[in-house]
Structure formats: structure tokens, C-alpha cells
Write an enzyme that holds these catalytic residues in place. Structure first.
Site, PDB file in Angstrom:
ATOM      1  N   ARG A   6       2.899 -46.947  -9.297  1.00 17.01           N
ATOM      2  CA  ARG A   6       3.708 -47.332  -8.609  1.00 17.01           C
ATOM      3  C   ARG A   6       2.371 -48.717  -8.611  1.00 17.01           C
ATOM      4  NH1 ARG A   6       1.557 -42.287  -7.047  1.00 17.01           N
ATOM      5  NH2 ARG A   6       3.174 -41.576  -5.713  1.00 17.01           N
TER       6      ARG A   6
ATOM      7  N   MET B  72      -5.830  -7.010   8.284  1.00 20.96           N
ATOM      8  CA  MET B  72      -4.964  -6.405  10.238  1.00 20.96           C
ATOM      9  C   MET B  72      -6.075  -5.064  10.021  1.00 20.96           C
ATOM     10  SD  MET B  72      -0.921  -6.762   9.209  1.00 20.96           S
ATOM     11  CE  MET B  72      -0.988  -6.812   7.273  1.00 20.96           C
TER      12      MET B  72
ATOM     13  N   GLY C 176      12.578 -39.507  -4.556  1.00 18.92           N
ATOM     14  CA  GLY C 176      11.543 -39.686  -4.535  1.00 18.92           C
ATOM     15  C   GLY C 176      11.472 -39.250  -3.335  1.00 18.92           C
ATOM     16  N   THR C 177      11.089 -37.669  -3.451  1.00 19.50           N
ATOM     17  CA  THR C 177      11.560 -36.596  -2.005  1.00 19.50           C
ATOM     18  C   THR C 177      10.509 -37.115  -1.314  1.00 19.50           C
ATOM     19  OG1 THR C 177      10.475 -35.480  -3.911  1.00 19.50           O
ATOM     20  CG2 THR C 177      12.215 -35.244  -3.910  1.00 19.50           C
ATOM     21  N   ASN C 178       9.812 -38.042  -1.254  1.00 19.95           N
ATOM     22  CA  ASN C 178       8.845 -38.090  -0.302  1.00 19.95           C
ATOM     23  C   ASN C 178       9.550 -38.830   1.034  1.00 19.95           C
ATOM     24  OD1 ASN C 178       6.711 -36.836  -2.004  1.00 19.95           O
ATOM     25  ND2 ASN C 178       5.641 -38.540  -2.184  1.00 19.95           N
ATOM     26  N   ASP C 179      10.112 -40.201   0.275  1.00 20.05           N
ATOM     27  CA  ASP C 179      11.249 -40.714   1.500  1.00 20.05           C
ATOM     28  C   ASP C 179      12.220 -40.033   1.914  1.00 20.05           C
ATOM     29  OD1 ASP C 179       8.578 -41.932   1.976  1.00 20.05           O
ATOM     30  OD2 ASP C 179       9.713 -44.245   0.961  1.00 20.05           O
TER      31      ASP C 179
ATOM     32  N   ARG D 103       7.657 -48.627 -11.164  1.00 16.88           N
ATOM     33  CA  ARG D 103       8.130 -48.658  -9.981  1.00 16.88           C
ATOM     34  C   ARG D 103       7.635 -49.887  -9.266  1.00 16.88           C
ATOM     35  NH1 ARG D 103       6.755 -45.138  -4.620  1.00 16.88           N
ATOM     36  NH2 ARG D 103       5.205 -46.667  -4.147  1.00 16.88           N
TER      37      ARG D 103
ATOM     38  N   LYS E 241       0.807  -1.163   0.385  1.00 22.03           N
ATOM     39  CA  LYS E 241       0.338  -0.057   0.079  1.00 22.03           C
ATOM     40  C   LYS E 241       0.906   1.428   0.108  1.00 22.03           C
ATOM     41  CE  LYS E 241      -3.497  -0.532   2.007  1.00 22.03           C
ATOM     42  NZ  LYS E 241      -4.579  -0.940   3.128  1.00 22.03           N
TER      43      LYS E 241
ATOM     44  N   GLU F  49      15.648 -42.650  -2.760  1.00 24.14           N
ATOM     45  CA  GLU F  49      14.522 -42.439  -1.679  1.00 24.14           C
ATOM     46  C   GLU F  49      15.836 -42.060  -0.415  1.00 24.14           C
ATOM     47  OE1 GLU F  49      11.575 -44.786  -1.722  1.00 24.14           O
ATOM     48  OE2 GLU F  49      12.728 -46.435  -3.354  1.00 24.14           O
TER      49      GLU F  49
ATOM     50  N   SER G 205      15.102 -41.303 -10.035  1.00 23.58           N
ATOM     51  CA  SER G 205      14.584 -40.756  -9.847  1.00 23.58           C
ATOM     52  C   SER G 205      14.161 -40.158  -8.701  1.00 23.58           C
ATOM     53  CB  SER G 205      13.039 -41.789 -10.460  1.00 23.58           C
ATOM     54  OG  SER G 205      11.899 -40.787  -9.855  1.00 23.58           O
TER      55      SER G 205
ATOM     56  N   GLY H 135      -8.210  -7.531   4.513  1.00 24.84           N
ATOM     57  CA  GLY H 135      -9.224  -7.619   6.070  1.00 24.84           C
ATOM     58  C   GLY H 135      -8.328  -8.166   6.869  1.00 24.84           C
TER      59      GLY H 135
ATOM     60  N   TYR I 198      13.459 -34.036 -15.658  1.00 24.03           N
ATOM     61  CA  TYR I 198      11.934 -33.703 -15.921  1.00 24.03           C
ATOM     62  C   TYR I 198      11.531 -33.858 -14.104  1.00 24.03           C
ATOM     63  CZ  TYR I 198      11.363 -38.806 -14.841  1.00 24.03           C
ATOM     64  OH  TYR I 198      12.084 -39.720 -13.920  1.00 24.03           O
TER      65      TYR I 198
ATOM     66  N   CYS J 263      10.233 -37.526  -8.506  1.00 28.29           N
ATOM     67  CA  CYS J 263       8.771 -38.381  -8.455  1.00 28.29           C
ATOM     68  C   CYS J 263       7.689 -37.820  -7.790  1.00 28.29           C
ATOM     69  CB  CYS J 263       9.012 -39.580  -8.738  1.00 28.29           C
ATOM     70  SG  CYS J 263       9.770 -40.943  -8.278  1.00 28.29           S
TER      71      CYS J 263
ATOM     72  N   ARG K  22      -3.632   3.244   8.585  1.00 30.96           N
ATOM     73  CA  ARG K  22      -3.946   1.482   7.594  1.00 30.96           C
ATOM     74  C   ARG K  22      -2.903   0.769   7.775  1.00 30.96           C
ATOM     75  NH1 ARG K  22      -7.161   5.153   3.853  1.00 30.96           N
ATOM     76  NH2 ARG K  22      -9.670   3.752   3.353  1.00 30.96           N
TER      77      ARG K  22
ATOM     78  N   HIS L 145      -1.442 -40.172   2.180  1.00 31.14           N
ATOM     79  CA  HIS L 145      -1.697 -41.217   1.470  1.00 31.14           C
ATOM     80  C   HIS L 145      -2.690 -41.064   0.819  1.00 31.14           C
ATOM     81  CE1 HIS L 145      -4.583 -44.608   0.298  1.00 31.14           C
ATOM     82  NE2 HIS L 145      -2.834 -45.194  -0.473  1.00 31.14           N
TER      83      HIS L 145
ATOM     84  N   ARG M  12      -3.977  -1.678  -6.432  1.00 30.63           N
ATOM     85  CA  ARG M  12      -2.768  -2.666  -5.512  1.00 30.63           C
ATOM     86  C   ARG M  12      -3.002  -3.156  -7.132  1.00 30.63           C
ATOM     87  NH1 ARG M  12      -5.848  -4.389  -0.287  1.00 30.63           N
ATOM     88  NH2 ARG M  12      -8.176  -5.210  -1.036  1.00 30.63           N
TER      89      ARG M  12
END
Length: 886
Positions: free
Chosen positions: A574, A107, A778-781, A630, A26, A757, A776, A105, A863, A843, A96, A468, A352
Site C-alpha cells: 500500500r 454447559m 481486494g475482498t475487504n472492499d 498498489r 462425549k 474490489e 488481485s 465448562g 496465491y 490480497c 452431562r 484499519h 477426548r
């Protein structure tokens, strides 16, 4: 000496629009508009750094800041010819908030600051309008009591309603000066009685307390929650804008309004807005009176009979048109503008970049390119990738009534309604009967896949954004609200309890996976529509991105959806989900209970045709695009029966006792299955499992290639931690491939690689890469094993970490680039050094998250792979990464 305060006025402006981190959005835009010569009431901005200093200094405004505020005040007095605190010609201010990104809205704001019992009389005399003066005073008391004194103003509001009823009027505008004067006295008496504090009469005291209150509002609960939802850092702080007042409530020649330079819902190039005459800014948004349309286009059912601003005050409307065109051309984007008219003179209070729907964002960006205002590159950077979610899923009808009863995590976007089902079997059965269901679970597991497929949406009490339920729902494009801790589920009683109210199996429920809201009953939805602008916009993204975009898909239906959204292959198929089908689960369990290799192979032979058919379907849909499969990853106990009925069924099928079933189940249980006997470790122990899967892949590839279709299979071995594991398993995979090729008389080129992983795999990537055609990630694990943190349990405490700034973002949502990212970078570098022919991708769920995708671009991955409905998001994110890192 630090600079804490910046002026903005036609005469002197010290900031510009590039200074948003310091002046807030602002303040930066007020400075910019002042520099453009627009009619902006003069004022000054106290910086975000002053807010942070206030917090560090024990909630005190330091002497340097105080001195600079006083100097700025004197400048504004000179410019306006008015004096702050003067009884005859008082200078009044609005105070303000203004963070560097818009938080509508969240603050606090105070208008008409500087008024007291003396200045109200002076203002009445000066303007010849006592009604306006006393109306302004009561508004000030009401806002100040709420914002600064933390007073519950419902008592004041009810007093106002009582007065209108006593006078026999409906609108505030029908009350007289004497009415407002009486109300002011009542307000002050109520505040004194309820708080023990006299309402402050010193304008300087009012100002200091108001500035401090706006600083404090940065950390009010709703502002904190908004930042958490929108990933806005808590450490930024807010600026405070102190601006000389102009009054829209001076009479019928005065007014206030909000307008957009294009329609924020559709993106259509039309001027759109609402206004109220004889009102102040909060009246437009508060719903106290029905705002009127500024022009014919802005008319709707509620305001159709009201006169437009163009009709009521054409000169102000024409000036507003000139200004909006100038602002849009200057900012090269759709603007949201607040304005006030004081006695026929127009003032601009704010501009804005306007908030808009995703459909509007894409249309506006595309139109600005065709109008020659933006380049394609600039247009691509204007649209938030996450906003595309709105375009790809059904959404709630904005006109529909809804009763929100709980809120969880917005785990998978879209809206869905259905009757409550507490089990996968119930969901499947009711869906078969043509009913729409919402699957409600404590948390889901792979065995719930049938119910998840059958349901319209999923609601879980536990789990996070990569649980999951969340991962699978996103893959299916189904709405999901996860980790909804407000709900209590009793499987025994088949009930869902929220806030003391009980909902039973079969009761209707609606969820919004884009907001995390859970609603009572059936709320209508509207279908997603893909516009021509969206299609061409995504083609532009493809022109600029370097990263490929694949999808995570386990069946032909999901693969087809992903292809329609522009996927260039499958990055993760999977295979375990295929095992839970009712036709094959008994054969899987027979394999688990086998006492010898021969018995195991016999059971696996029953599964082979099913697996082959699965892969054939996917290969046909993908038509020559790469398919990364996999091999089996979860521990075997996940496939075992849980209910007595299922255990009895299995015992009869295998001609053994139920006790033997339970004994085998107990033997397979692990203390920590995530780090147990799973992935490639299963194949080392039971090589025949992977051999069956590889044979099914090879046979499917041969069958589809004989149909004249190109096939590009990639076989991925999960959870490798040792180069020796991959070496042994690759040899076994290649033996099966060779046998199948020789038997069929055909050869399909099949790549073999691994999922990285585990930290050890990343660290020893150079050795592992000698036996891999690809990595590949496996960034979750990899995130779980790097942090030593379960993604399903992390939701219980990560919010506390984020609120205390110990962690900027949930590492299961956005890739931790310092820790997990270090391992990925190292593995890419060392792997390619040892094997330059490798291709590499990601992945995990991070493959569809914009900041993680930019990391992948920067580190040279080939990729990303993500859920089907996130493919367009990944395509745009990859293009933006390329443009930002060019």
C-alpha cells in the site's frame, strides 16, 4: 419412528466415534470406548436432534423421546443389577452435556441423580459407609439446585463453610456423616425458603428436569459467547449423556482424576495428570482441595509434597497407563481422560482429543509422525492453522497475576504492555524517549500510522476485525484489541473510563490481542520461540500446498518478517502509508493544494525520491520475488491536516491563509468517501499522481537491478470498475515505463494489473482482463460493496445477526462464499477465458483466513496474500486445502 436415544455398555453399544454430530463428542467417545472393552460405566445418550426438537417443541420433551429414555433406563437396570429409585440398591446417574466439539465448562452437569431421603439410607446401609452416602446426597442437592432450579448456590456454599468453621475443620473430608446429614436438611430448608419450591424427591422427575436443564444450557450466556468466539454454529445443539454413577468419594480407596497422554503445555511424550482420593470429579477442577500428581513428572510447586497415584494405588495407576496407551494408539492423538476409582477399581468416564498449546500441537503432530502413528498428511490436518498465532507473538506469562477490566475483539494476536497514549504524536514522542506505549483511540486512520509504529499495541473503542487498526496491526505483528465498546475515551480530558474507573494519559495498561482482554497495569509477557518441530512441520506444509503465499507489506521491515515466515512475494504494497511520514506529508499537501498541473508536478517531484527510496528498500529485501504495488487508493482529504496547529503550519509552508486551508479541506470533503473520488478515479482526474509513482517504481527497479539483484515489480491500479479506465491508465503507465527504460538504458519487465474490489469489475472481468496481466481480489472492499456495508460500522449489529443465525460468520473475517465468492469465481473463470496468461490472487484480509484460503484453492487462484504474521497460518491452511480437496 426416529431414534433419539443410544445405549453404550460392554454388553450393547449403538454408537461409535464417527457419530459426533448426533451423539456429541462425549457420547460418541463413550460408545467407542465401550466397544473397545474399556471399563466404562454403562449409560445412554440422548441425541443433539432431541435437543433441537426440545427447543422447537416449546421446551418440551416429546413422547417418543420419553419412551426411548424409559427403555434405555430398563436396559441399564438389567446390566447393573440396580433399580432407579430403589431404596435398598439404588441406581444413580450422572447427567452431562456433550456438544459435537468440546466446550469445557460452558454447559451443565449433575452428579448422583436419583437420590432422596429414602435412597440415601439404602446407599449408606448397602455400602456400610453413611458418610459417603450423605456426602453424595449433599453434592447432588447443591449441583441440582444450581443447574436445574437455577438457584444461586453461593448461599449453600457459605453454609458449608460456616459448618466447617463451627466444627473447627478445614477440609470437606474431615466432616462426619452426621455433619453431612445436618447440612442436607439445611440445604433443603434454604431452597424452600428462597424459591418456594420443595426439592424434588421423585428420581424420574429429577431425571426429566435434569435432561431439560442440560438442553437449556446449550443457550446459556456463557455457552453462546463461547460459540461466538470459536465460530461454533448455534444450530448444532447438545447431546445429554446419562451414565450410571461410580463413586470416587467412597473412602480412601476411591478417588477421581484427569490425565493427559502427553504434556498439553509442551507436547512432551510423558503421562501427565492430577487426582484426588475420596473425591468426586468436580473437586479436581474446583480448587477446593489441591490435587495430587499422578506420577513424578506431574509434580509442581503446589503439589510437590503430596503422594502420587503411582505410590498410593499402583494397581490402578498401572491399569490407567495401559488404558491411556491403548486410547492414544486408537485415536492417534493426545487424549484428555477423566477417570474414577471406586474401592480400588478403575473406571474411565471420558476421553477426548486434549486441548493443547500451539507449541504442544506442533510437537505432538511431528512426534506422532516420527513414531509411525501418523502420516505427514494426517499430521498436517491435526493442527488448527489459527493456533499457530500463539507461536508467533509474545504471550502473557500464564503464571502472572492479571486484572481484566474490559474485553473487545481479538483483532491482532500477541500481548503487550505500556502507558496509555491518546494521540499518534504522543505515542511517537514517548517511544522516542524510550517509553513503551499503548495507543488508545476511538478508531485509527492512516494518519495514525506513526503512532501505531511507535506503540507496543493498539486499543480502539470502535471498529471490527478488519478495521484499519486491526488490518495495520496484523501487518505489523502488533497486538490489537478493537471494537472494545466497554471503554469510553475523552480526547479532551485525555481519559479512558471503564466501569466507572478513570485511567489517565500515562497510566499503565496491558492488552492481549489473542483474547481481546484489556488488563490494568503491566502484566509480564514471554517471548515467542520457533522450535525445530515448527520449522520441519512448515516444510511439510509446503510440500503439499498448491497455492502460493505472499504477504501484505509496505516497508522493508515488514517484508523481512514475512520472508522469515516463508512468504514468496508481496501481494499488496500500500503506497498511501508512505505518504504520512513527517518528511513528506507537507509535499503531499502541497500537491493537493496545487492550482495547476505544473504546480502539482512540482510538488510530486519532491515526493519522487522518497517513493523511489521506499521501493528500492523493498526490492532489495525481496531479492527477485514478485512485489505487487498498489498505486494511491484513498481520497485526498485523508492527507489533509486536522488540528489547528497543523493547519497553521501548512498555511505558512504554502504562503496562504489558514482560511484558504480550511476552504480547500471543506471542498474535498465527501458524503461517502469510500465510494467517492479515490483509486483510479483520482488518476483519471490527476494523471500526474500515478505517473510519479510509476516513475519511482521504474527508477527503483532499474537501480536495484544494476546492483545485480533480480526485480519483479507488479503495478496494481485500484478501484477499476470500467475496462475503459484500465485501458487508459495502462497506456499511461506503459508510457512512463518506456520513457524511464529509454533514459536509463535498462529494461525491467513490469506487469500491470488491477484490484478487483467492485461488483461491476467482477461481473465484467472478461472485458477488464484484456488490459490486465493479473487480477488481485481486494475482498475487504469487495465485501463492503457487495453487501452495501461499512466494515467499520458493521460491528455494531453483526453480533445480533450471528446470534440469530442470520449469518454464520462475520463476512469481513471469513469470505462470504455464496455472494462475494460467487463474484470471485465468476471473475476468475471469465477473466482466464479471455486472457489465459493472467495470474490471480487475493490480497484482502481473507487471504490469511483458513476457510477463505480453501475457497481460493478450490477456485484455482494462484496465491493468497496476508499480513506477515499470518504467513505460516496461510501456508498450513493452503496445505490442508490441498489435502482435503485432493
Amino acid at each position: 419412528m426416529s431414534k433419539w436415544v443410544y445405549l453404550f455398555s460392554a454388553e450393547k453399544t449403538e454408537g461409535n466415534r464417527e457419530m459426533k454430530p448426533l451423539l456429541g463428542g462425549k457420547g460418541a467417545n463413550l460408545a467407542e470406548m465401550s466397544s473397545l472393552g474399556l471399563p466404562v460405566p454403562p449409560g445412554f445418550t440422548v441425541t443433539t436432534e432431541a435437543c433441537l426438537d426440545y427447543e422447537k417443541s416449546g421446551k418440551k420433551i416429546n413422547d417418543e423421546i420419553s419412551a426411548q429414555v424409559r427403555e434405555a433406563l430398563e436396559e441399564i437396570e438389567k446390566i447393573t443389577g440396580k433399580s432407579f429409585g430403589d431404596q435398598e440398591n439404588p441406581l444413580l446417574f450422572s447427567v452431562r452435556s456433550g456438544a459435537q466439539v468440546s466446550m469445557p465448562g460452558m454447559m451443565d452437569t449433575v452428579l448422583n441423580l436419583g437420590m432422596n431421603d429414602d435412597s440415601v439410607e439404602g446407599l449408606a446401609k448397602l455400602t456400610g459407609n453413611p458418610r459417603f452416602a450423605w456426602d453424595s446426597y449433599r453434592r447432588f442437592i447443591q449441583m441440582y439446585a444450581n443447574v436445574v432450579m437455577d438457584f444461586n448456590i453461593s448461599m449453600l456454599e457459605s453454609t458449608l463453610e460456616d459448618l466447617k468453621e463451627a466444627r473447627g475443620v478445614k477440609e470437606d473430608t474431615e466432616l462426619t456423616a452426621e455433619d453431612w446429614k445436618e447440612l442436607v436438611s439445611v440445604y433443603k430448608r434454604i431452597i424452600l425458603e428462597e424459591t418456594g419450591q420443595t426439592f424434588p424427591s421423585s428420581p424420574m422427575d429429577q431425571l426429566w428436569l435434569a435432561i431439560a436443564a442440560v438442553f437449556r444450557s446449550w443457550n446459556n450466556p456463557r455457552a453462546i459467547k463461547y460459540r461466538e468466539i470459536n465460530d461454533i454454529p448455534h444450530k448444532w445443539g447438545t447431546a445429554v449423556n446419562v451414565q450410571s454413577m461410580v463413586f470416587g468419594n467412597m473412602g480412601d480407596e476411591s478417588g477421581t482424576g484427569v490425565c493427559f497422554t502427553r504434556d498439553p503445555s509442551t507436547g512432551e511424550k510423558v503421562f501427565f495428570g492430577e487426582y484426588l482420593m475420596n473425591a468426586q470429579g468436580e473437586d479436581v477442577v474446583a480448587g477446593i482441595r489441591t490435587p495430587a500428581p499422578i506420577n513424578e513428572y506431574s509434580k509442581n510447586e503446589s503439589n510437590r509434597e503430596l503422594k502420587t497415584l503411582e505410590e498410593v494405588q499402583k494397581s490402578s495407576y498401572d491399569t490407567l497407563v495401559e488404558i491411556y496407551q491403548k486410547l492414544e494408539a486408537h485415536y492417534k492423538d493426545m487424549q484428555d481422560i477423566e477417570f474414577t476409582i471406586e474401592n480400588g477399581k478403575l473406571y474411565i468416564l471420558q476421553t477426548r482429543n486434549g486441548k493443547r498449546t500451539a507449541a504442544a500441537a506442533v510437537k505432538i503432530a511431528a512426534d506422532l509422525v516420527s513414531e509411525g502413528i501418523l502420516s505427514k498428511e494426517e499430521a498436517l490436518l491435526r493442527v488448527s492453522p489459527e493456533d499457530l498465532n500463539q507461536l508467533l507473538h509474545p504471550t502473557l506469562d500464564p503464571k502472572a497475576q492479571k486484572t481484566v477490566i474490559a474485553k473487545g475483539l481479538p483483532a491482532s494476536p500477541g500481548a503487550a504492555s505500556g502507558i496509555i497514549c491518546f494521540t499518534s504524536e504522543c505515542a511517537h514522542m514517548r517511544a522516542e524517549n524510550g517509553e513503551k506505549v499503548i495507543l488508545v483511540r476511538q478508531e485509527t486512520s492512516p494518519e495514525d500510522i506513526t503512532g501505531m509504529v511507535a506503540s507496543q499495541g493498539i486499543l480502539t473503542a470502535r471498529g471490527g476485525m478488519t478495521s484499519h487498526a486491526a488490518v495495520v496491526a496484523r501487518g505489523m505483528g502488533k497486538p490489537c484489541v478493537a471494537g472494545c465498546s466497554e471503554i469510553s475515551i475523552s480526547y479532551t480530558n485525555q481519559t479512558l473510563t471503564i466501569g466507572g474507573k478513570v485511567y489517565n494519559d500515562g497510566d499503565p495498561l496491558t492488552i492481549d490481542g489473542g483474547t481481546g482482554e484489556v488488563m490494568e497495569g503491566i502484566v509480564p509477557t514471554i517471548a515467542a520461540k520457533i522450535s525445530d518441530e515448527f520449522a520441519s512441520f512448515m516444510r511439510w506444509a509446503d510440500e503439499y500446498r498448491r497455492l502460493g503465499v505472499r504477504t501484505n507489506a509496505d516497508n522493508p521491515e515488514d517484508a523481512k518478517v514475512a520472508l522469515d515466515f516463508g512468504a514468496e512475494g508481496i501481494g499488496l504494497c500500500r503506497t498511501e502509508h508512505m505518504f504520512f511520514d513527517a518528511e513528506r506529508i507537507l509535499a503531499v499537501r502541497e500537491m493537493i493544494f496545487a492550482q495547476s498541473v505544473a504546480e502539482r508536478e512540482k510538488a510530486l517531484e519532491k515526493l519522487l525520491p522518497y517513493q523511489q527510496k521506499d521501493f528500492e528498500g523493498i526490492f532489495r529485501v525481496m531479492k527477485g520475488k514478485p512485489v505487487n504495488i498498489r498505486l494511491l487508493d484513498p481520497p485526498l482529504h485523508e492527507f489533509l491536516p486536522h488540528s489547528d496547529e497543523e493547519k497553521t503550519e501548512l498555511a505558512e509552508y504554502l504562503s496562504i491563509s489558514k482560511d484558504e486551508v480550511e476552504a480547500r479541506e471543506e471542498k474535498l470533503q465527501e458524503f461517502n468517501p469510500m465510494l467517492g473520488h479515490r483509486g483510479c478515479r483520482l488518476a483519471i482526474t490527476y494523471p500526474e499522481i500515478y505517473k510519479m509513482q510509476v516513475k519511482a517504481i521504474a527508477l527503483a527497479a532499474v537501480a536495484v537491478s544494476k546492483e545485480g539483484l533480480e526485480v519483479k515489480p507488479e503495478i496494481m491500479i485500484p478501484l477499476v470498475g470500467l475496462a475503459a479506465e484500465l485501458k487508459v491508465l495502462r497506456q499511461e503507465v506503459e508510457e512512463v515505463l518506456k520513457e524511464t527504460d529509454e533514459a536509463s538504458g535498462s529494461e525491467v519487465v513490469t506487469k500491470v494489473g488491477t484490484m478487483i474490489e467492485l461488483p461491476r469489475a467482477a461481473i465484467t472481468a472478461a472485458q477488464i482482463s484484456e488490459h490486465a496481466d493479473f487480477f488481485s481480489f481486494g475482498t475487504n472492499d469487495l465485501t463492503q460493496t457487495t453487501y452495501g456495508l461499512s466494515r467499520d460500522d458493521a460491528g455494531k449489529f453483526l453480533a445480533e445477526y450471528k446470534s440469530r443465525d442470520l449469518m454464520a460468520r462475520d463476512p469481513f473475517v471469513a469470505l462470504d462464499q455464496e455472494g462475494v465468492g460467487f463474484l470471485v469465481s465468476h471473475a476468475v473463470r471469465e477473466g482466464r477465458k479471455a486472457n489465459s496468461q493472467m495470474h490471480m490472487g487475493i490480497c484482502g484480509e481473507h487471504g490469511g483466513e483458513p476457510s477463505s484460503i480453501e475457497f481460493c484453492h478450490q477456485n484455482g487462484l494462484d496465491y493468497v496474500s496476508c499480513s506477515p504474521f499470518r504467513v505460516p497460518i496461510a501456508r498450513l491452511s493452503a496445505a490442508q486445502a490441498a489435502l482435503r480437496n485432493n
